[in-house]
Scaffold this active site. Sequence first.
Site, PDB file in Angstrom:
ATOM      1  N   HIS A  48      39.018  35.857  36.007  1.00  0.00           N
ATOM      2  CA  HIS A  48      39.477  37.052  35.300  1.00  0.00           C
ATOM      3  C   HIS A  48      40.791  36.775  34.588  1.00  0.00           C
ATOM      4  O   HIS A  48      41.009  37.198  33.467  1.00  0.00           O
ATOM      5  CB  HIS A  48      39.641  38.217  36.273  1.00  0.00           C
ATOM      6  CG  HIS A  48      40.055  39.486  35.610  1.00  0.00           C
ATOM      7  ND1 HIS A  48      41.371  39.861  35.461  1.00  0.00           N
ATOM      8  CD2 HIS A  48      39.320  40.468  35.030  1.00  0.00           C
ATOM      9  CE1 HIS A  48      41.437  41.017  34.828  1.00  0.00           C
ATOM     10  NE2 HIS A  48      40.208  41.407  34.555  1.00  0.00           N
ATOM     11  N   HIS A  49      41.698  36.087  35.258  1.00  0.00           N
ATOM     12  CA  HIS A  49      42.925  35.638  34.601  1.00  0.00           C
ATOM     13  C   HIS A  49      43.512  34.460  35.362  1.00  0.00           C
ATOM     14  O   HIS A  49      43.181  34.212  36.526  1.00  0.00           O
ATOM     15  CB  HIS A  49      43.963  36.772  34.480  1.00  0.00           C
ATOM     16  CG  HIS A  49      44.555  37.219  35.792  1.00  0.00           C
ATOM     17  ND1 HIS A  49      44.318  38.465  36.337  1.00  0.00           N
ATOM     18  CD2 HIS A  49      45.385  36.599  36.660  1.00  0.00           C
ATOM     19  CE1 HIS A  49      44.974  38.580  37.484  1.00  0.00           C
ATOM     20  NE2 HIS A  49      45.625  37.457  37.703  1.00  0.00           N
ATOM     21  N   GLN A  67      47.915  30.577  39.664  1.00  0.00           N
ATOM     22  CA  GLN A  67      47.098  31.588  40.358  1.00  0.00           C
ATOM     23  C   GLN A  67      45.847  31.858  39.535  1.00  0.00           C
ATOM     24  O   GLN A  67      45.925  32.103  38.328  1.00  0.00           O
ATOM     25  CB  GLN A  67      47.883  32.891  40.524  1.00  0.00           C
ATOM     26  CG  GLN A  67      47.092  33.999  41.216  1.00  0.00           C
ATOM     27  CD  GLN A  67      47.761  35.361  41.072  1.00  0.00           C
ATOM     28  OE1 GLN A  67      47.787  35.943  39.999  1.00  0.00           O
ATOM     29  NE2 GLN A  67      48.317  35.856  42.168  1.00  0.00           N
ATOM     30  N   HIS A 111      42.467  34.323  39.424  1.00  0.00           N
ATOM     31  CA  HIS A 111      41.786  35.525  39.923  1.00  0.00           C
ATOM     32  C   HIS A 111      40.298  35.363  39.625  1.00  0.00           C
ATOM     33  O   HIS A 111      39.884  35.353  38.466  1.00  0.00           O
ATOM     34  CB  HIS A 111      42.353  36.764  39.230  1.00  0.00           C
ATOM     35  CG  HIS A 111      41.603  38.030  39.546  1.00  0.00           C
ATOM     36  ND1 HIS A 111      41.757  39.180  38.791  1.00  0.00           N
ATOM     37  CD2 HIS A 111      40.716  38.347  40.520  1.00  0.00           C
ATOM     38  CE1 HIS A 111      40.989  40.130  39.285  1.00  0.00           C
ATOM     39  NE2 HIS A 111      40.341  39.649  40.329  1.00  0.00           N
ATOM     40  N   HIS A 137      47.610  43.021  28.286  1.00  0.00           N
ATOM     41  CA  HIS A 137      46.590  42.847  29.325  1.00  0.00           C
ATOM     42  C   HIS A 137      46.181  44.203  29.881  1.00  0.00           C
ATOM     43  O   HIS A 137      47.006  44.996  30.316  1.00  0.00           O
ATOM     44  CB  HIS A 137      47.097  41.971  30.463  1.00  0.00           C
ATOM     45  CG  HIS A 137      46.101  41.821  31.573  1.00  0.00           C
ATOM     46  ND1 HIS A 137      44.906  41.148  31.416  1.00  0.00           N
ATOM     47  CD2 HIS A 137      46.095  42.270  32.854  1.00  0.00           C
ATOM     48  CE1 HIS A 137      44.218  41.176  32.556  1.00  0.00           C
ATOM     49  NE2 HIS A 137      44.915  41.860  33.445  1.00  0.00           N
ATOM     50  N   HIS A 194      42.142  46.029  31.540  1.00  0.00           N
ATOM     51  CA  HIS A 194      40.761  45.716  31.884  1.00  0.00           C
ATOM     52  C   HIS A 194      39.846  46.387  30.855  1.00  0.00           C
ATOM     53  O   HIS A 194      40.170  46.398  29.679  1.00  0.00           O
ATOM     54  CB  HIS A 194      40.476  46.139  33.316  1.00  0.00           C
ATOM     55  CG  HIS A 194      41.263  45.350  34.323  1.00  0.00           C
ATOM     56  ND1 HIS A 194      41.274  45.630  35.669  1.00  0.00           N
ATOM     57  CD2 HIS A 194      42.083  44.276  34.166  1.00  0.00           C
ATOM     58  CE1 HIS A 194      42.065  44.770  36.301  1.00  0.00           C
ATOM     59  NE2 HIS A 194      42.562  43.945  35.401  1.00  0.00           N
ATOM     60  N   MET A 252      44.761  47.782  34.599  1.00  0.00           N
ATOM     61  CA  MET A 252      46.104  47.223  34.540  1.00  0.00           C
ATOM     62  C   MET A 252      46.703  47.568  33.182  1.00  0.00           C
ATOM     63  O   MET A 252      45.987  47.657  32.184  1.00  0.00           O
ATOM     64  CB  MET A 252      46.107  45.704  34.738  1.00  0.00           C
ATOM     65  CG  MET A 252      45.951  45.255  36.175  1.00  0.00           C
ATOM     66  SD  MET A 252      46.197  43.469  36.366  1.00  0.00           S
ATOM     67  CE  MET A 252      46.055  43.322  38.162  1.00  0.00           C
TER      68      MET A 252
END
Length: 442
Positions: free
Chosen positions: A71-72, A145, A147, A218, A220, A290
Site C-alpha cells: 500500500h505504501h 517500512q 505496508h 496521500h 485512500h 488518511m
Amino acid sequence: MASVMIPLLLSVMVSGLLGHPPPWKEQQINMLMPGVKPTVPDTYLCKSVKMEDDHTYITGFIPNADANIAHHVLLYGCEEPGAEPGRIWNCGEMASSSAGPHAGPCRTGLNILYAWAMEAPRLSLPPDVSFNVGQATSTKYLVVQVHYKNVSKFLPPENGEDHSGLTLVTTQVPSQKQAGVYIMSTGGSLPSHTVEYFEVACEMTEDVEIFPFAFRTHAHSLGRVISGYRIRDGVWTEIGRKDPRLPEMFYNATNQGISVRRGDILAARCTMHDTTDHTVSIGATQKDEMCNFYIMYYVNKPPTLQVDSCFSPGPPYWYWKDYPDQEKLNLDAAPDTASVIPGTNSPLKRNVSQAYAFESSEEVEGVPGRFNDVLADDIIDQAIEELDPQSLLYLVQELAEEEEWQQQQQQQQEAQRQEMLLRERQRQMALGQIPALYGGRP
C-alpha cells in the site's frame, strides 16, 4: 594547479588500492525486505540499516514495490531504530504472529525522509540538494517500512515471498543545501454519502527558513483533492494541489522559490467524498482513510526543522475556522481552488452541515436564521408580545434551561475534541507518523 591535482590524484589512487569508489561516485544502498511472507492484510513490516560513515548524502530514491501488494513504503531516519539491524519487526497496529516482534519504526529521533505509493516513479533531488545522514548526524539509522495491503501472494497455493523496499542513491560529496520533509495530517471521520473537509494549520515557530521544492499527497480511496499553502501577512500562496488518486510521487511545488520562515502559517486541506453507506474514519488500514500533505524542502544552511509535523484532530472537531489566531490566518482570503480537483473548474462543496448530531453551524432553510425575505427577529418579537404573563414566565424558564443545556453540550464537545486529539496523537505516534515530541499548534 599542481597543488590541487596532487591531493586529487592521491585520493583516486588510495580509493582504487583499497577497493573503494572515489568519493564523488554515486553509490546505492538497498533497503529491501529479505523475502518476507506476511499472512495478515494491513501488516506493517520494518527493516533497519545502520549508517556506518560519519556523513552520507542521499540524492535519490528508487522504489521497488508493486502497488497491488504494498500500500505504501516509507523511509524513516532514526537516532535509534525500533529494532536492531538484521531483524524484521511489525511496526504497525495490525500485530500478527507472522510479523515477528512489534515496535514503532524508531525508538528515538524519528523523521520521515521519503514516501512512496501507487506506482510512483523514482525521485532525484535537485542539484546540490541531499539528505544528510550518518553517525555525525541525528539520523544514525535508516528504517524502511512496507505496508502490505494484499497478502494473497504469500498464502497457499502460491506461498510467495516479498522483496519490496527502496534503493537509495548516495554520495560522499557534501551538498550545499540540506533537504528535509514536513508532514501535515489530521484525524477525524467522514459520514456516509457526504463531502467533508479535513483541515490542519500550524505556525512556524523555529528560526529556520525553508524552501519547499516538492510536495506529495496521500489519501485512500475517498480522497479527491489535497492542497497545501503558506500564509504570510494574510496572503495564501499555494505550495501544491493534487488528486491523491494519481501516482503518489513528489511533484514540483506550484510556486518554486518561495520560502517559509518563522511567523508564517502552513495549512492544508483534504477534500474527501464518502460514497459508501457507512462512516469512514482516519486509521491505519486500507478500509480507513488518511489525510497527509508532505512538503519536501531544503535549507541553505543547517539545521533543518526540529518540529517536522503538524496535526489536527480533523472533522467534526477542528477546521481552519478553529485556528486560534483568525486574524493572522485570514480565512476570507483562502483560495476558492482549495477543493478544486486539478483539471476541473468547480470546487467540491462540503455538504455535512447536518451529518454530525452536535455540529451544525450553517443556516438551513426552514429553521431560525433563514426565513426567505422575512426577518426572524420580527417574527419572534411578535410572538412574544402575544404571550400571557404565565406563558412568558414559562418561556423564560425554558430559555434558561436551554442555555444551560447548550453550555453543557459545548463542554462535552470540547472534552470529546480533546480526547479525540489525544487518542489520534497516540495512534499516530504508535504508527510512527508523527514524532513523540509533537510540535505545532493544532
